[in-house]
Structures are given as structure tokens and as C-alpha cells.
Write an enzyme that holds these catalytic residues in place. Structure first.
Site, PDB file in Angstrom:
ATOM      1  N   GLY A  19      13.060  -3.398  26.459  1.00  0.00           N
ATOM      2  CA  GLY A  19      12.176  -2.616  25.417  1.00  0.00           C
ATOM      3  C   GLY A  19      11.847  -0.991  25.567  1.00  0.00           C
ATOM      4  O   GLY A  19      11.377  -0.768  26.627  1.00  0.00           O
ATOM      5  N   ASP A  43      17.359  -2.051  24.727  1.00  0.00           N
ATOM      6  CA  ASP A  43      16.775  -2.064  23.364  1.00  0.00           C
ATOM      7  C   ASP A  43      17.678  -2.025  22.336  1.00  0.00           C
ATOM      8  O   ASP A  43      18.763  -1.416  22.554  1.00  0.00           O
ATOM      9  CB  ASP A  43      15.605  -1.031  23.455  1.00  0.00           C
ATOM     10  CG  ASP A  43      14.851  -1.300  22.281  1.00  0.00           C
ATOM     11  OD1 ASP A  43      13.423  -0.905  22.623  1.00  0.00           O
ATOM     12  OD2 ASP A  43      14.957  -1.662  21.264  1.00  0.00           O
ATOM     13  N   ASN A  51       7.512   5.507  14.463  1.00  0.00           N
ATOM     14  CA  ASN A  51       7.641   5.353  15.661  1.00  0.00           C
ATOM     15  C   ASN A  51       7.111   6.688  16.333  1.00  0.00           C
ATOM     16  O   ASN A  51       6.571   6.545  17.506  1.00  0.00           O
ATOM     17  CB  ASN A  51       8.969   4.936  16.392  1.00  0.00           C
ATOM     18  CG  ASN A  51       9.812   3.693  15.872  1.00  0.00           C
ATOM     19  OD1 ASN A  51      10.896   3.791  15.737  1.00  0.00           O
ATOM     20  ND2 ASN A  51       8.832   2.949  15.465  1.00  0.00           N
ATOM     21  N   ARG A  54       3.810   7.733  18.488  1.00  0.00           N
ATOM     22  CA  ARG A  54       3.543   7.181  19.733  1.00  0.00           C
ATOM     23  C   ARG A  54       4.857   7.039  20.793  1.00  0.00           C
ATOM     24  O   ARG A  54       4.646   6.938  21.871  1.00  0.00           O
ATOM     25  CB  ARG A  54       2.546   5.746  19.669  1.00  0.00           C
ATOM     26  CG  ARG A  54       3.613   4.652  19.050  1.00  0.00           C
ATOM     27  CD  ARG A  54       2.793   3.438  18.588  1.00  0.00           C
ATOM     28  NE  ARG A  54       3.783   2.346  18.112  1.00  0.00           N
ATOM     29  CZ  ARG A  54       4.574   2.375  17.193  1.00  0.00           C
ATOM     30  NH1 ARG A  54       4.475   3.326  16.250  1.00  0.00           N
ATOM     31  NH2 ARG A  54       5.115   1.250  16.770  1.00  0.00           N
ATOM     32  N   ASP A 115       9.692 -14.491  20.804  1.00  0.00           N
ATOM     33  CA  ASP A 115      11.206 -14.867  21.026  1.00  0.00           C
ATOM     34  C   ASP A 115      11.863 -14.377  22.169  1.00  0.00           C
ATOM     35  O   ASP A 115      12.393 -14.985  23.096  1.00  0.00           O
ATOM     36  CB  ASP A 115      11.905 -14.590  19.947  1.00  0.00           C
ATOM     37  CG  ASP A 115      12.504 -15.572  19.263  1.00  0.00           C
ATOM     38  OD1 ASP A 115      12.189 -16.756  19.429  1.00  0.00           O
ATOM     39  OD2 ASP A 115      13.739 -15.769  18.705  1.00  0.00           O
ATOM     40  N   ARG A 117      10.387 -12.519  24.534  1.00  0.00           N
ATOM     41  CA  ARG A 117       9.623 -12.598  25.700  1.00  0.00           C
ATOM     42  C   ARG A 117       9.941 -14.065  26.330  1.00  0.00           C
ATOM     43  O   ARG A 117      10.008 -13.926  27.533  1.00  0.00           O
ATOM     44  CB  ARG A 117       8.220 -12.661  25.169  1.00  0.00           C
ATOM     45  CG  ARG A 117       7.523 -11.232  25.044  1.00  0.00           C
ATOM     46  CD  ARG A 117       5.864 -11.275  24.933  1.00  0.00           C
ATOM     47  NE  ARG A 117       5.473  -9.994  24.925  1.00  0.00           N
ATOM     48  CZ  ARG A 117       4.913  -9.365  23.720  1.00  0.00           C
ATOM     49  NH1 ARG A 117       5.062  -9.855  22.443  1.00  0.00           N
ATOM     50  NH2 ARG A 117       4.529  -8.198  23.943  1.00  0.00           N
ATOM     51  N   CYS A 153       3.972 -19.015  34.430  1.00  0.00           N
ATOM     52  CA  CYS A 153       5.009 -18.252  33.978  1.00  0.00           C
ATOM     53  C   CYS A 153       4.568 -17.972  32.562  1.00  0.00           C
ATOM     54  O   CYS A 153       3.434 -18.127  32.128  1.00  0.00           O
ATOM     55  CB  CYS A 153       6.308 -19.151  33.926  1.00  0.00           C
ATOM     56  SG  CYS A 153       6.519 -20.339  32.659  1.00  0.00           S
ATOM     57  N   CYS A 168       3.586 -25.841  -0.910  1.00  0.00           N
ATOM     58  CA  CYS A 168       3.040 -25.721  -2.298  1.00  0.00           C
ATOM     59  C   CYS A 168       1.951 -24.692  -2.223  1.00  0.00           C
ATOM     60  O   CYS A 168       1.723 -24.352  -3.682  1.00  0.00           O
ATOM     61  CB  CYS A 168       2.494 -27.201  -2.636  1.00  0.00           C
ATOM     62  SG  CYS A 168       1.488 -27.824  -1.532  1.00  0.00           S
TER      63      CYS A 168
END
Ligand SMILES: [Zn+2]
Lengths: 625, 322
Positions: A19, A43, A51, A54, A115, A117, A153, A168
Site C-alpha cells: 500500500g 500498490d 489523494n 494527505r 480482502d 489484508r 493473526c 426487497c
């Protein structure tokens, strides 16, 4: 700092970062400044404007480029002599296998989804490489350390699953704005601009008037020479008008519900819109990037402004027109993307019109975008703090300072004077199916569920497997891979469409399955329990998987309530920016075969650390004041 | 709603953080002026954070010439001598910071902070001292307090893998979300002088040791006429003597300030980058809170120590009633 030993541990370390986003940029910078000299970074994303507030290694001129690569180049500018290797790729790609992971001394996660991770957790376990995991949302964040056999873990505790809604509720009886967003995004947008062959509930459940089913199919088809505005109005009248009217015909549904109001375009919009904005100027200029948008030509500027029914209807028609006029090539294979301005406008407008019809408060584009895109609230400061904490833990891992490992919570309000709260890590959960190979239990209707349902809803969605293989006894029922021959593929595809009880090796009550992922080197056992009925509201998947976490003891309260542990879990994951408060009793991390009568287990207090839930503590305080 | 609306460009750039603190807070941020003096690792982190957050302007003061030492824990200075030769730390950092966010006005102010008159500080909303003697901190804090407008005052100091933040918001009113409703709150902050003069016996129970240790180091540097952070293991004996005197004067036992901690502070001259990131992050968060008037501010000291991993808030005010 015991500098000598520490510096040599840092210098000699080979680190994998997964990442290069909010946390990743900060992490790469802090690693480099701290003296790390061999850093690999994966990544798959490219840089976007949102983005830049930050992810400080990126500039406007980098928009569209690989995050991993640009981050690498930026850090080399102030630390030119270190080795940084970037991979613009998905960490789930087969090239990043167990052998790839084995070359590293520690893996540092700065990921944004559950996912990936889970996938990295499994590879770290298989390769026996320590993992430092992290997440932030707003001012909250956390860092945890996962070392095989020593600490739990990443999957020892269940993670909150992404919120799903009963079908529904979405198709016929929305009660919240988010239901309207899901409808607009996953049904309407997908139907109009996505893959036409995809199954879609848009027509199916909204009415009982069977007579018109054929005609409905055609509504979404646009004839080649059909005027776009006319087409747009037809769609509008269909989904907001006649569909609602049809639904109203079913009196049963509305007995205890507020009745929706059908809305037709002629009630809200003038006969023809074309002369109104003939000289449509449809490109808004945002810092040099030309973006196709319906807003400028309608005089709408502020995304935080609340639009009324008329404005939403105008945006709906205008956005639809622009898709056909300017982005025709993409129609048929679009999927909703929160950074696609026109898509966000269309979905906002559609959701608002539906909300109006159902008497649900309307929302601004800004708010709707946040809901539709599961947007994570993010600020630079929290990411910087979390990155600092990751490096501190990474250094401990490299020095093998096992008794100093901590998981740290970054809080918005101090708890017992602390804004950064370190806590001793938990031991591995002996009933974790990922790191302890404990069998799972699956309740399922074996006569009414197909193998495909099992693969989609359990193996992929719940177990997070990437390249699964399913075995029943000695019989191989299903597998995924590029090395399969045509006969096998045909065979597996045929199996997918069969009911479990009708497979070549029938899966029935009491069957035991082995499900494996060869890439993750994870194998788990599933014991099948046949069950006839499922609650559509509470169990919309039509099956229930349980086993790896003990359900909270219902009659064990008396044992000792003080042993309940509450921890805050914060994740920058798509599943949510909410903080899940969960309870886990270490005294119950015992083999699962203990029965009710043996539940008055004496708890061994030595195994406990008392952590109070910081949120609860601060609430308590407020009440006292 | 106060002031002008955010531009389209601002809304796009600040999208994710507006979702955290709202458009009003963002508008106030874009109109705030920050003065920063003394740029070491922690302040570098702080500057990056507030420039990204989108404050109106940042004024940098640090006339030290760039040396090898200044490069430590600083990602704003490229380690290329030909690029930084003859330039001051403030000048080189200014160039890099401008690049982070073109919407923030970053500039350099030359000269010595301690000689500036009171009016100078009036143009700022926030003053941060990252590298300054005790007397400079006191003097600047007093000048800020004399002004009719409220200037938020902060000091920050990182040594070894520890850090300290001091906050003075004077009389501070703010809003916070309490469950569903927004409530008005008010806090009174002591000045730097008042805060560090609180008798040690009157500090809250279990005040972190770092608070006392930092006061010892401060006293040492003042009595020896040292620049901040200019000490080594050779000074430990003198530091321990000063500690003894301070403990006696405050009628506390000498174990109140562990020698091992003082040794760390005396010898740890190079900043520890992870600690800089953490303390610089907390400081920026506090400045954002103070400027936007939203959320409980830190009152009035913050400590981080990488050794135990705790980030602790201490309220040390001169309460005579205690
Ligand atoms: Zn586990």
C-alpha cells in the site's frame, strides 16, 4: 535508544510495504528517515486528485500515475542512496507467492480493504514473516503486530462484514437514503451503463403485473435513432413512475408502510429541455482537469448544496444525455466509480428522486458520494502518527523484542489521559480457522443451494480465498487456476450449476469439505449441516457460516464480567468507517467442544489484560461531569 | 456559515478531510496564519501536515545554515550540498513546502524571534516554537497574551525518542459534538510561565516523569547558557546536580526524576524520526482543532515516549486550591 544494535538491525532489514496510499506515503518517508535501506512497495492504484490532501509524496502532475512508483521516486529525492523497489500491481497476483514473501524480514500493511489484508495475513503466516498491520479513519487509528505462534493473526477475531441489505428493501421498500443509493448504483446505473447480461433485480420484484414483463425488458433498450432526451424520460417514467405504481398495486406490502408516490417526468420537468440549455457547456474545469459534468450547464456549482426534486430530475436527464453523447463507447461496461463525476451525479440524482418518492430526506451530492463510494474519512495527521507507530513496532520485530510488542490505538478523545494507547497483543485464538486449522460449520439448504452459491457467498466472500479448490472426500468438485484443461473446466462449470445434494459426490447433512487456497497455502475444513429455512431479513445469504469465533456466552455472564475485553477496531476498509466494538473472552479461547455444563470455567486471570473500551470510558466520564 | 464558500478546486482537493471536520472548519483553516520558529524533524512533520490541511499561510523562521545535522529527520531538504549551500533551513524548507500545496502561502521571515515586538505576533493566529530557549518561550508567550486577539501558542521539543508539546489557548471557547447535540465549552489555559512554575507537589497524581525531566533539562540549558539540545553525556553530572536542587526545592524525593531518563535526554541529540512523525502529527491535529474551534483541545501538555509507546495528556495548571 540502544542505537548501535538498533541501527544495524534497521540497516540490514528487507522490508515489504503493501500500500502506497495515505498510510503508505507517510510510512515510506518515515522508514527512509529512520535508516531503512531496502524497501519493497506494492500498490495497484494510480494517483487521484482527492489523494493530494494527505498523500504528500504526490503532486497534481502525477495524477494518473502509479502510486508505488511516484512514492519511490519522491523518497529517493531526499534519501538517494537507499534501495526502493516499486511494484505497480495487485498484491493478490500469483507472482507474490509464499516464496516472494519469504525474502522479507517484516511486512508492513497500509491497505484500504479487508480482502487484501486477509490475503496478506495468510501469506505472512505461510511464509512465517511477521506482519505489522494498520488502519485509520478520521482521527482514529490502530497498529497491530502479528507474529505466527506468538500473537494473534489478523483474522483471529472476526471482522465486521460489509453491510448487505435484503434485496426487497432495495428493490421495493427502502426506508433509508442508503437504500436509495444502493438501488441507484447497483441496480439502475448497472442496468443502464453496465453489462447488459448481468442479472439484475430492477424489474423482477417490483411488481406482480406479469402481463408487462416483456415490455419492461425493452424499456432499457435504446433504439439507435431514439432521441436521448426522450429515452431518458422513458427511463425516468418507468423507474420512478410506473414501477412505483405497479408496486402500489400490491396492497399487502403497504399495510404497515408509508405508501410511495409515483413521479412522472412531465410533472416536474417542462415539455422539452433542449431549448433551455441549448448551448450546453458541459466541461467544468477543475485545476486543469477537464471533467464531463451535468452540473455547470444547469448552473449548479456547490456539491454540498441540497437539490430539490426538479434539480435532481434535471441532473438525471442531463447526466444520462451526457453518457450517451460523450461517453457512448463506455456504455455496456461501466461500473460505478466514486471518482467518476458524471456517474456520481447520476447516482445522486436517481437516489434523491427515489428518496422523494418514498418520503426519505434528500442528500447533497457530497454526502451521496460519500455513501455511494464508501468513502473513508481521512486526514494526514492520523496517517503520519500511525506510520510512526508502525515503524516503532517494525523495529521491535527486527530486534525480536517479543515482550515489547504492542498494539496501539490512536484515539480522538483521551482515555485515562492517553491519546495513544498501547496494549499488549493477544495470544493466537486456538479456534481461528486461519492460523489454527479449526473446522468451520456451515448451515445450508443442500437441496436448494448450488455449488456456485457456496463458492460465491462462502469461499470467496467469507473465507476470502483467491484461487480456491473444493474437495469432498477424495473427489475434487471445483478449482480455479490457469493450468486446467478444457474438460476439467467444463466439468467444474457443470458442477457450479448443480445443487449440493446432486453433485457427483453429494454434499448432504454431515458432509465434511476441504477448501484450499494454494496461493495462500490455507486449507480449512467445513462441516455441513443441512437446514431447510433461512430468515430473509436476518440471513439474506441463505446460509450461515460459524465456528471460528465463539459466540458470546449467553449464560456465562456470571463467570466474571470484568474479564470481558473491549477493543476498538478501526479499519480504513471498504466495509466501513464505523468503529466496531467487540467483546472477546480470552477465558473461552479453548477447544470448542466444551458444552454448556462445563462453562463455569475458572478464568485464569494471568491471561488477561484489562482494557477498557476507550469510547465507553469517555462516555462514562461525561455522565459523571 | 461564515465567510466565502470554498472553491470547487478546494472542495475537490480537501474532499476526504471535509468529511472529517466539515466545510466550516475547512473555511476557517484556509483563513488562518501560522508562524513557525525553529525547524527540526518534528516541526518539519508539523509543517507538512498543516500545509496539506490547507491553512491560509505558513511563515517560517530559522536562520541556521543547512548542515549535515539539519538533514536528520528532515525530508524537506534534499541532501545535495550544491542545492542547500549558503541557504538557511527556513529558505530550503519553504521551497519544498510550497510544492506540497500550491494553495497555501509559505514564506520566510528572517531574524531572531525573541527580539520581535508584540505587534509582530498580531498578524498570526497560531505561533509554534520548535526550537527555543526557556526564556524565548516565556517572552513570546507573554507577547501573544498581551494582544487583544487570541493567538494560540505552542511549543514542541523532541529528544531521543521522547517528545513534549505545550499548549496555551488562553480563554478558549469551542464546540463539540456530544452524542447528537453540539455543546459550547470553555477552558482556561495557564501561560507557559505559570504552567512550569506549578510546585511539583501540586501536579496531578502520576504526572509523567518526562514533565519533570524536561524542566530539569530546561533549567540546565538556561544556567549553562546552552542552545536547546546542545548537551552530551559529559553534562550528565551537572544535570543531575540541577535535578537534585529542583527536587529539594520542590520537596520531592530524587526518584521523582529517574537518572536513566535524564541520561536519555542529554545524549539523544539526534531525533528519532518515528517519534517526530507522531508528535508532529499530534501537534498539527491540535492546531487544526484550535483554528477550527472544533473538538476538545489538548490541555496543556502532551508527552510521547517510544519506549512505553504511550501518548499522554497532562493538565498542569496553577490551581491554588489544590
Ligand atoms: Zn488466527
Amino acid at each position: 535508544m540502544d542505537t548501535q544494535q538498533q541501527q544495524s538491525a534497521i540497516k540490514g532489514a528487507k522490508v515489504l510495504m503493501v500500500g502506497a496510499g495515505g498510510i503508505g506515503c507517510e510510512l515510506l518517508k518515515t522508514l527512509a528517515l529512520s535508516g531503512f535501506e531496502d524497501i519493497h512497495i506494492i500498490d495497484m492504484d494510480t494517483i487521484e486528485v482527492s489523494n493530494l490532501n494527505r498523500q504528500f509524496l504526490f503532486r497534481r502532475s502525477h495524477v494518473g500515475q502509479s502510486k508505488a512508483k511516484v512514492a519511490r521516486d519522491a523518497v529517493l529525492r531526499f534519501r538517494p542512496h537507499i534501495n526502493i523497489r516499486s511494484y505497480h500491481a495487485n498484491v493478490k497476483n500469483p507472482e507474490f507467492d509464499v516464496d516472494f514473501f519469504k525474502q522479507f524480514d517484516v511486512v508492513l500493511n497500509g491497505l484500504d480493504n479487508l480482502d487484501a489484508r486477509r490475503h496478506v495475513n495468510r501469506l505472512c503466516l505461510a511464509a512465517d514473516v511477521p506482519l505489522v498491520e494498520s488502519g485509520t479513519t478520521g482521527f482514529l487509528g490502530q497498529v497491530t503486530v502479528h507474529v505466527k505462534g506468538k500473537t494473534e493473526c489478523y483474522e483471529c477475531q472476526t471482522k465486521p462484514a460489509p453491510k448487505t441489505y435484503p434485496v426487497c428493501t432495495i428493490t421495493s421498500t427502502p426506508t433509508k437514503f442508503v437504500h436509495c443509493i444502493v438501488w441507484a448504483k447497483d441496480l439502475l446505473f448497472a442496468k443502464l451503463f453496465g453489462d447488459k447480461n448481468q442479472e439484475n433485480d430492477l424489474n423482477v420484484r417490483s411488481h406482480n403485473a406479469a402481463s408487462s414483463s416483456k415490455e419492461k425488458e425493452d424499456v432499457f433498450e435504446r433504439a439507435e435513432d431514439e432521441d436521448i432526451e426522450q429515452y431518458g424520460r422513458k427511463i425516468y417514467d418507468h423507474v420512478f413512475g410506473s414501477n412505483i405504481e405497479n408496486a402500489l398495486a400490491n396492497e399487502e406490502t403497504w399495510k404497515n408502510r408509508r405508501r410511495p408516490r409515483p413521479i412522472y417526468s412531465k410533472e416536474v420537468l417542462p415539455e422539452s429541455l433542449t431549448q433551455q440549455n441549448g448551448s450546453a457547456q458541459n466541461c467544468s474545469v477543475t485545476g486543469g482537469d477537464s471533467v464531463i459534468s451535468a452540473m455547470p450547464s444547469l448552473g449548479l456549482k456547490n456539491p454540498q448544496e441540497l437539490w430539490g426534486l426538479t434539480q435532481n430530475s434535471l441532473v438525471f436527464i442531463e447526466a444520462l444525455k451526457l453518457f450517451f453523447a460523450k461517453r457512448k463507447k463506455e456504455i455496456g461496461h461501466l461500473t460505478f466509480d466514486k471518482d467518476d463525476q458524471l456517474a456520481v451525479e447520476f447516482v445522486t440524482a436517481a437516489a434523491n428522486i427515489r428518496a422523494e418518492s418514498f418520503g426519505i430526506p434528500l442528500h447533497s451530492l457530497f454526502e451521496a458520494k460519500g455513501i455511494a463510494g464508501n468513502i473513508v474519512h481521512a486526514v494526514a495527521t492520523t496517517n503520519a502518527i500511525i506510520a510512526g507507530l508502525i515503524v516503532i513496532e517494525a523495529i521491535k520485530v527486527l530486534k525480536k523484542d517479543a515482550n515489547k510488542y504492542r498494539m496501539t490505538y490512536c484515539l480522538e478523545h483521551p482515555s485515562r489521559k492517553m491519546l495513544l494507547m498501547p496494549v499488549e497483543p493477544f495470544e493466537p485464538n486456538p479456534s481461528c480457522y486461519v492460523c489454527s486449522k479449526t473446522p468451520l460449520v456451515l448451515e445450508i439448504n443442500t437441496q436448494k443451494s448450488k455449488l456456485r452459491d457456496l463458492v460465491d457467498r462462502i469461499v470467496t466472500a467469507k473465507l476470502g480465498m483467491n484461487l480456491p479448490l473444493i474437495m469432498h472426500g477424495a473427489s475434487l468438485l471445483y478449482e480455479v487456476g490457469d493450468d486446467l484443461d478444457d474438460i476439467m473446466v467444463a466439468n467444474y462449470n457443470a458442477n457450479l450449476e448443480k445443487y449440493l445434494a446432486e453433485l457427483p459426490s453429494p454434499i448432504v447433512n454431515g458432509s465434511s469439505l476441504t477448501v484450499e487456497d494454494l496461493q495462500q497455502e490455507l486449507s480449512c475444513k467445513i462441516n455441513v449441516k443441512h437446514r431447510e429455512e433461512f430468515d430473509e431479513e436476518k440471513e439474506p445469504e441463505g446460509m450461515v457460516l460459524s465456528g471460528w469465533t465463539q459466540p458470546p456466552a449467553t449464560n456465562g455472564e456470571s463467570a466474571s464480567t470484568s474479564n470481558n475485553e473491549n477493543a476498538v477496531d478501526v479499519t480504513e476498509s471498504s466495509s466501513g468507517s464505523e468503529i466496531a466494538t467487540k467483546k472477546r473472552r480470552l477465558s473461552e479461547t479453548q477447544p470448542e467442544n466444551h458444552k454448556k455444563e462445563t462453562q463455569n470455567v475458572e478464568s485464569d486471570d494471568d491471561d488477561f489484560m484489562e482494557i477498557e473500551n476507550p469510547m465507553l470510558v469517555s462516555k462514562k466520564k461525561k455522565r459523571v461531569e | 456559515m461564515d465567510g466565502e464558500e470554498l472553491t470547487e478546486q478546494e472542495t475537490a482537493l480537501y474532499d476526504r478531510q471535509i468529511r472529517v471536520w466539515g466545510a466550516n472548519a475547512q473555511r476557517r483553516l484556509t483563513k488562518s496564519h501560522i508562524l513557525v520558529s525553529g525547524i527540526k524533524g518534528t516541526v518539519t512533520e508539523f509543517c507538512k501536515n498543516i500545509v496539506l490541511a490547507g491553512v491560509g499561510s505558513v511563515t517560517l523562521m530559522d536562520d541556521r545554515l543547512v548542515t549535515e545535522e539539519a538533514l536528520n529527520a528532515n525530508f524537506l531538504i534534499p541532501p545535495d550540498e550544491s542545492a542547500y549551500r549558503g541557504k538557511t533551513v527556513a529558505e530550503i524548507c519553504c521551497d519544498s513546502l510550497k510544492d506540497f500545496n500550491p494553495m497555501v502561502f509559505v514564506s520566510v521571515e528572517k531574524g531572531d524571534l525573541s527580539t520581535r515586538d508584540t505587534e509582530f505576533f498580531e498578524t498570526f493566529d497560531v505561533v509554534v516554537i520548535g526550537y527555543g530557549s526557556r526564556s524565548t518561550k516565556k517572552a513570546v508567550n507573554e507577547k501573544c497574551r498581551k494582544l487583544s486577539k487570541r493567538v494560540a501558542f505552542y511549543t514542541v521539543d523532541c529528544r531521543d525518542s521522547c517528545g513534549e508539546i505545550f499548549v496555551d489557548l488562553q480563554d478558549y471557547k469551542y464546540t463539540k459534538k456530544n452524542l447528537e447535540e453540539t455543546v459550547e465549552c470553555e477552558l482556561n489555559f495557564p501561560s507557559f510561565q505559570e504552567a512550569i512554575s506549578v510546585p511539583w507537589k501540586l501536579t496531578p497524581r502520576r504526572t509523567v516523569k518526562l514533565y519533570f525531566a524536561m524542566r530539569v533539562i530546561e533549567a540546565f540549558e538556561e544556567s549553562e547558557g546552552r542552545k536547546p539540545g546542545a548537551c552530551s553525556l559529559l553534562d550528565l553530572a551537572t544535570v543531575l546536580e540541577i535535578k537534585k536542587k529542583l527536587c529539594e526545592a520542590n520537596s520531592v524525593s530524587e526518584s521523582h526524576v529517574p537518572d536513566s531518563l535524564l541520561e536519555r535526554l542529554v545524549t539523544g541529540n539526534t531525533e528519532f524520526p518515528p517519534a517526530c512523525a507522531i508528535v508532529g502529527g499530534i501537534l498539527a491535529q491540535e492546531v487544526i482543532k484550535a483554528v477550527s474551534g472544533k473538538g476538545d483541545p489538548l490541555k496543556n501538555f502532551f508527552y510521547f515516549d517510544a519506549q512505553d509507546g504511550k501518548g499522554v495528556m497532562e493538565d498542569i495548571s496553577n490551581s491554588l486550591t489544590s
